[in-house]
Motif scaffolding. Structure first.
Motif, PDB file in Angstrom:
ATOM      1  N   LEU A  36       6.560 -79.123   1.786  1.00 13.31           N
ATOM      2  CA  LEU A  36       6.680 -77.469   1.638  1.00 13.31           C
ATOM      3  C   LEU A  36       5.681 -77.364   0.632  1.00 13.31           C
ATOM      4  N   ALA A  37       5.001 -76.103   0.713  1.00  9.88           N
ATOM      5  CA  ALA A  37       3.999 -75.801   0.021  1.00  9.88           C
ATOM      6  C   ALA A  37       3.874 -74.271  -0.404  1.00  9.88           C
ATOM      7  N   ILE A  38       4.100 -73.915  -1.838  1.00 10.70           N
ATOM      8  CA  ILE A  38       4.350 -72.704  -2.082  1.00 10.70           C
ATOM      9  C   ILE A  38       3.046 -71.864  -2.683  1.00 10.70           C
ATOM     10  N   TYR A  39       2.669 -70.872  -2.362  1.00  6.28           N
ATOM     11  CA  TYR A  39       1.315 -70.130  -2.889  1.00  6.28           C
ATOM     12  C   TYR A  39       1.718 -68.574  -3.136  1.00  6.28           C
ATOM     13  N   THR A  40       0.975 -67.878  -3.994  1.00 11.34           N
ATOM     14  CA  THR A  40       0.901 -66.533  -4.185  1.00 11.34           C
ATOM     15  C   THR A  40      -0.204 -65.969  -3.675  1.00 11.34           C
ATOM     16  N   TYR A  41      -0.142 -64.839  -3.157  1.00 10.94           N
ATOM     17  CA  TYR A  41      -1.249 -64.110  -2.552  1.00 10.94           C
ATOM     18  C   TYR A  41      -1.966 -63.592  -3.879  1.00 10.94           C
ATOM     19  N   SER A  42      -3.289 -63.739  -3.604  1.00  8.83           N
ATOM     20  CA  SER A  42      -4.239 -63.193  -4.941  1.00  8.83           C
ATOM     21  C   SER A  42      -4.053 -61.608  -4.982  1.00  8.83           C
ATOM     22  N   GLY A  43      -3.710 -61.297  -6.207  1.00  3.38           N
ATOM     23  CA  GLY A  43      -3.580 -59.927  -6.551  1.00  3.38           C
ATOM     24  C   GLY A  43      -2.431 -59.378  -6.074  1.00  3.38           C
ATOM     25  N   SER A  94       2.103 -59.430  -6.067  1.00  2.60           N
ATOM     26  CA  SER A  94       3.303 -60.114  -6.650  1.00  2.60           C
ATOM     27  C   SER A  94       4.168 -60.584  -5.346  1.00  2.60           C
ATOM     28  N   LYS A  95       3.478 -61.420  -4.536  1.00  2.62           N
ATOM     29  CA  LYS A  95       4.153 -61.981  -3.235  1.00  2.62           C
ATOM     30  C   LYS A  95       3.911 -63.434  -2.949  1.00  2.62           C
ATOM     31  N   LEU A  96       4.914 -64.173  -2.259  1.00  3.19           N
ATOM     32  CA  LEU A  96       4.656 -65.562  -2.233  1.00  3.19           C
ATOM     33  C   LEU A  96       4.746 -65.858  -0.519  1.00  3.19           C
ATOM     34  N   TYR A  97       4.084 -66.981  -0.440  1.00  5.78           N
ATOM     35  CA  TYR A  97       4.140 -67.583   1.114  1.00  5.78           C
ATOM     36  C   TYR A  97       4.412 -68.751   1.028  1.00  5.78           C
ATOM     37  N   LEU A  98       4.840 -69.239   2.263  1.00  2.00           N
ATOM     38  CA  LEU A  98       5.059 -70.815   2.373  1.00  2.00           C
ATOM     39  C   LEU A  98       4.655 -71.535   3.465  1.00  2.00           C
ATOM     40  N   ASN A  99       3.723 -72.525   3.185  1.00  2.00           N
ATOM     41  CA  ASN A  99       3.287 -73.154   4.465  1.00  2.00           C
ATOM     42  C   ASN A  99       3.868 -74.395   4.641  1.00  2.00           C
ATOM     43  N   LEU A 100       4.089 -74.960   5.686  1.00  2.00           N
ATOM     44  CA  LEU A 100       4.587 -76.276   6.154  1.00  2.00           C
ATOM     45  C   LEU A 100       3.247 -77.336   6.261  1.00  2.00           C
ATOM     46  N   GLU A 139       4.894 -63.103   3.127  1.00  2.00           N
ATOM     47  CA  GLU A 139       5.558 -61.697   2.378  1.00  2.00           C
ATOM     48  C   GLU A 139       6.677 -62.048   1.662  1.00  2.00           C
ATOM     49  N   MET A 140       6.798 -63.172   0.865  1.00  2.00           N
ATOM     50  CA  MET A 140       8.137 -63.281   0.339  1.00  2.00           C
ATOM     51  C   MET A 140       8.109 -62.643  -0.948  1.00  2.00           C
ATOM     52  N   THR A 141       8.938 -61.743  -1.044  1.00  2.00           N
ATOM     53  CA  THR A 141       8.997 -60.676  -2.352  1.00  2.00           C
ATOM     54  C   THR A 141      10.400 -60.704  -2.855  1.00  2.00           C
ATOM     55  N   PHE A 142      10.398 -60.508  -4.175  1.00  2.00           N
ATOM     56  CA  PHE A 142      11.495 -60.270  -4.787  1.00  2.00           C
ATOM     57  C   PHE A 142      11.717 -58.678  -4.803  1.00  2.00           C
ATOM     58  N   ILE A 143      13.237 -58.249  -4.800  1.00  2.00           N
ATOM     59  CA  ILE A 143      13.436 -56.827  -4.558  1.00  2.00           C
ATOM     60  C   ILE A 143      14.645 -56.598  -5.404  1.00  2.00           C
ATOM     61  N   ASP A 144      14.592 -55.201  -5.878  1.00  2.00           N
ATOM     62  CA  ASP A 144      15.650 -54.670  -6.678  1.00  2.00           C
ATOM     63  C   ASP A 144      16.732 -54.144  -5.927  1.00  2.00           C
ATOM     64  N   ALA A 145      17.661 -53.462  -6.691  1.00  2.00           N
ATOM     65  CA  ALA A 145      18.899 -52.892  -5.914  1.00  2.00           C
ATOM     66  C   ALA A 145      18.595 -51.865  -5.019  1.00  2.00           C
ATOM     67  N   ASP A 146      17.422 -51.212  -4.972  1.00  6.24           N
ATOM     68  CA  ASP A 146      17.053 -50.163  -4.088  1.00  6.24           C
ATOM     69  C   ASP A 146      16.231 -50.908  -2.779  1.00  6.24           C
ATOM     70  N   GLN A 147      15.912 -52.216  -3.173  1.00  4.32           N
ATOM     71  CA  GLN A 147      15.244 -53.052  -2.087  1.00  4.32           C
ATOM     72  C   GLN A 147      13.542 -52.785  -2.169  1.00  4.32           C
ATOM     73  N   LYS A 148      13.326 -52.085  -3.306  1.00  4.07           N
ATOM     74  CA  LYS A 148      11.896 -51.972  -3.831  1.00  4.07           C
ATOM     75  C   LYS A 148      11.371 -53.241  -4.123  1.00  4.07           C
ATOM     76  N   PHE A 181      11.624 -61.744   3.025  1.00  6.85           N
ATOM     77  CA  PHE A 181      10.381 -62.541   3.484  1.00  6.85           C
ATOM     78  C   PHE A 181      10.342 -62.443   5.211  1.00  6.85           C
ATOM     79  N   ASN A 182       9.214 -62.697   5.706  1.00  6.74           N
ATOM     80  CA  ASN A 182       9.069 -62.598   7.103  1.00  6.74           C
ATOM     81  C   ASN A 182       9.058 -63.993   7.421  1.00  6.74           C
ATOM     82  N   VAL A 183       9.601 -64.113   8.733  1.00  6.91           N
ATOM     83  CA  VAL A 183       9.701 -65.554   9.529  1.00  6.91           C
ATOM     84  C   VAL A 183       9.880 -65.247  10.895  1.00  6.91           C
ATOM     85  N   ASN A 184       8.991 -66.337  11.615  1.00  3.80           N
ATOM     86  CA  ASN A 184       9.123 -66.024  13.235  1.00  3.80           C
ATOM     87  C   ASN A 184      10.480 -66.778  13.509  1.00  3.80           C
TER      88      ASN A 184
END
Length: 584
Positions: free
Chosen positions: A26-33, A35-41, A64-73, A119-122
């Protein structure tokens, strides 16, 4: 020497190199610029994605792994990186990400708030439950939280589905995410402090084994050990040992000569692990004695169809590496174990790679040299090259040592004779007095390109003194190889010199390492020390550790892989050498 782990705070740029864990895929990265993560295998997965190189263009497993608040923002964050943890600062509080094991991630969440992850997943199937659920894709993604689940939904899309999990936290709330071939039952949430300490301890144990080096080398030394260990894969499929990839992003699997260089560094902390890097390839020796070019979970590479179809391997460095391990931690049983496979490996080179039977071995595929796009191959193959014959000379000298050590004195004498005969052949077939270097040949015609390959026989340590002087004159020539940034992989005054293009000009740490050894071997200690100092300085002057470096700027090559294994391994060994300075 203080804790190497402490030197790495915010030194790991996860926009380009992975947050991972020793042994994990498992390999975790952030998108440049963003506040999102993605995970490669870090798997090739050729049963799902046909083609041995398809992984280089595959979409992330989680996007597009994102932390969200109570309003899903989405929540913006600032991240603090360390080998054992990522700490995200958000408007709702701190989120900590650690590995629990090779397949399991743990997000510790702020107390008494509504917070979640999207996050998005297939997704092929989805099985929710009261704490989380299981998503079936080409791997299972299992997730669970010990907090109250407010929203747990999967929205189907054309390619990706979007998973939203929102929870209400109290104290010590966490979200556990496990990705692998099996479903774990149940997923448990350790305490924040325990998860962090366990992850810290794993890394600290690795770093504590490292020999001390001088203070000037320590920041990059820490990063080098992190690079090497972060690229580790645990046994799975064809990978029968704990092994170290060149890169979990760019080079998934293990490569033959990379493994030899990784072993050179690993011998300093775990000689048995270093030996396993050699065993990993001998386990897949072919019936004819050939060793694969590369090995990965679900396949091995012994043939490539570009730029032409041919068998592919890498230079024979395993015997050389084995003796470096042996010098620090003698093990006669290991030498006995590897002797016959290495004899068969040596035989394969001469039987299958010498069309004219003159004893001067050729490359039948450029990639077997390891220097894939070097201009030496521009005229085509086969190429009779001085470098492969130098490797074979060193291998046969190593086999002579091994044979003597395991009680095969007659065979040892024979290897010495064969090595001496090969050296005579190298000089007879390849020395070009008009160019005062060794020539590579295609169809018996000299290839008019000047690269370190043309100087390789210096590494034999057995050339006539006059030849040594002429080769050293090239190394010291500022129009060719000498300078602040050395050694370029093509001479600077060669028409095909390109300072940035992979093997057509950039500086490579592994080639420098071979020449440092070659120069020291013949007593050229000042020049060897000079090259060592410049190699260390080149790596140290950049943030991170890269596959190769621009020969004019000293910056990473524009297409060079970051967090690259053998550059890390070379830096480690040279930093230890320089701190002890054995060149007396």
């Amino acid at each position: 020497m203080g804790s190497l782990l402490d030197l790495l705070k915010n030194k790991i740029d996860i926009t380009s190199v992975p947050f991972s864990y020793p042994g994990s895929r498992l390999a975790i990265y952030t998108y440049s610029g963003a506040s999102k993560l993605y995970l490669n295998l870090s798997e090739r997965l050729i049963n799902f994605f046909p083609g041995i190189e398809s992984y280089t263009n595959r979409l992330p497993f989680l996007e597009e792994m994102t932390f969200i608040d109570a309003d899903q923002k989405p929540l913006t964050f600032q991240v603090t990186t360390q080998p054992h943890a990522l700490d995200f600062t958000t408007s709702l509080g701190a989120i900590q990400l650690t590995f629990l094991d090779e397949t399991t991630l743990c997000f510790h969440l702020p107390d008494k708030t509504s917070i979640g992850l999207r996050f998005n997943v297939n997704a092929l199937e989805w099985s929710p439950d009261k704490t989380g659920g299981v998503i079936t894709s080409y791997r299972f993604a299992q997730y669970a939280s010990n907090a109250k689940v407010l929203i747990n939904q999967l929205t189907k899309g054309d390619v990706y589905s979007e998973l939203t999990l929102l929870v209400q936290t109290e104290q010590n709330a966490c979200l556990v995410l496990s990705i692998g071939e099996d479903i774990k039952t149940p997923l448990s949430c350790p305490s924040h402090d325990q998860a962090r300490h366990n992850a810290w301890q794993i890394w600290e144990e690795w770093f504590n084994k490292a020999p001390e080096v001088e203070e000037i080398y320590q920041p990059t030394y820490a990063y080098a050990w992190w690079t090497l260990v972060n690229n580790m894969f645990n046994p799975k499929g064809n990978l029968q040992y704990n092994v170290f990839a060149p890169s979990k992003k760019n080079y998934v699997g293990i490569w033959l000569w990379d493994n030899a260089l990784h072993a050179v560094a690993l011998r300093h902390i775990d000689p048995q692990l270093a030996r396993d890097q050699i065993r990993a390839f001998l386990a897949h020796q072919q019936p004819d004695g050939m060793l694969p070019d590369a090995i990965f979970d679900d396949g091995i590479v012994t043939e490539i169809d570009h730029p032409m179809r041919a068998k592919v391997t890498k230079p024979p460095l395993l015997a050389w590496a084995a003796l470096k391990i042996h010098a620090l931690d003698p093990d006669i049983n290991f030498l006995s174990e590897i002797y016959q496979p290495l004899v068969r490996w040596n035989r394969w080179w001469f039987q299958e790679n010498d069309d004219d039977r003159d004893g001067f071995v050729q490359y039948n595929h450029p990639f077997s040299s390891g220097m894939d796009d070097n201009p030496t191959w521009d005229s085509g193959v086969p190429v009779e090259s001085p470098d492969i014959n130098t490797y074979l000379y060193i291998q046969m000298k190593s086999l002579a040592f091994i044979a003597q050590a395991i009680g095969k004195s007659e065979e040892s004498d024979n290897w010495e004779i064969r090595a001496a005969n090969l050296l005579d052949t190298i000089i007879c077939c390849s020395w070009d007095e008009s160019r005062t270097c060794f020539k590579a040949m295609h169809q018996k015609k000299s290839i008019p390109v000047f690269t370190p390959l043309n100087l390789y026989p210096l590494w034999t340590g057995a050339l006539p003194n006059e030849m040594n002087k002429k080769i050293i004159a090239h190394i010291k020539n500022t129009d060719e190889f000498y300078g602040k940034l050395m050694l370029p992989s093509v001479a600077r005054n060669d028409p095909k010199f390109d300072p940035d293009r992979m093997w057509r000009g950039p500086v490579w740490a592994n080639i420098n390492y071979f020449f440092i050894e070659a120069l020291a071997q013949i007593g050229e200690y000042d020049l060897a020390r000079d090259l060592r100092t410049k190699t260390l300085a080149l790596i140290m002057q950049n943030d991170g550790i890269y596959e190769y470096y621009n020969a004019e700027t000293g910056k990473p090559g524009s297409k060079a892989a970051p967090a690259f294994g053998w550059t890390a391994a070379v830096y480690i060994d040279l930093a230890i050498q320089a701190s002890r300075d054995p060149m007396q």
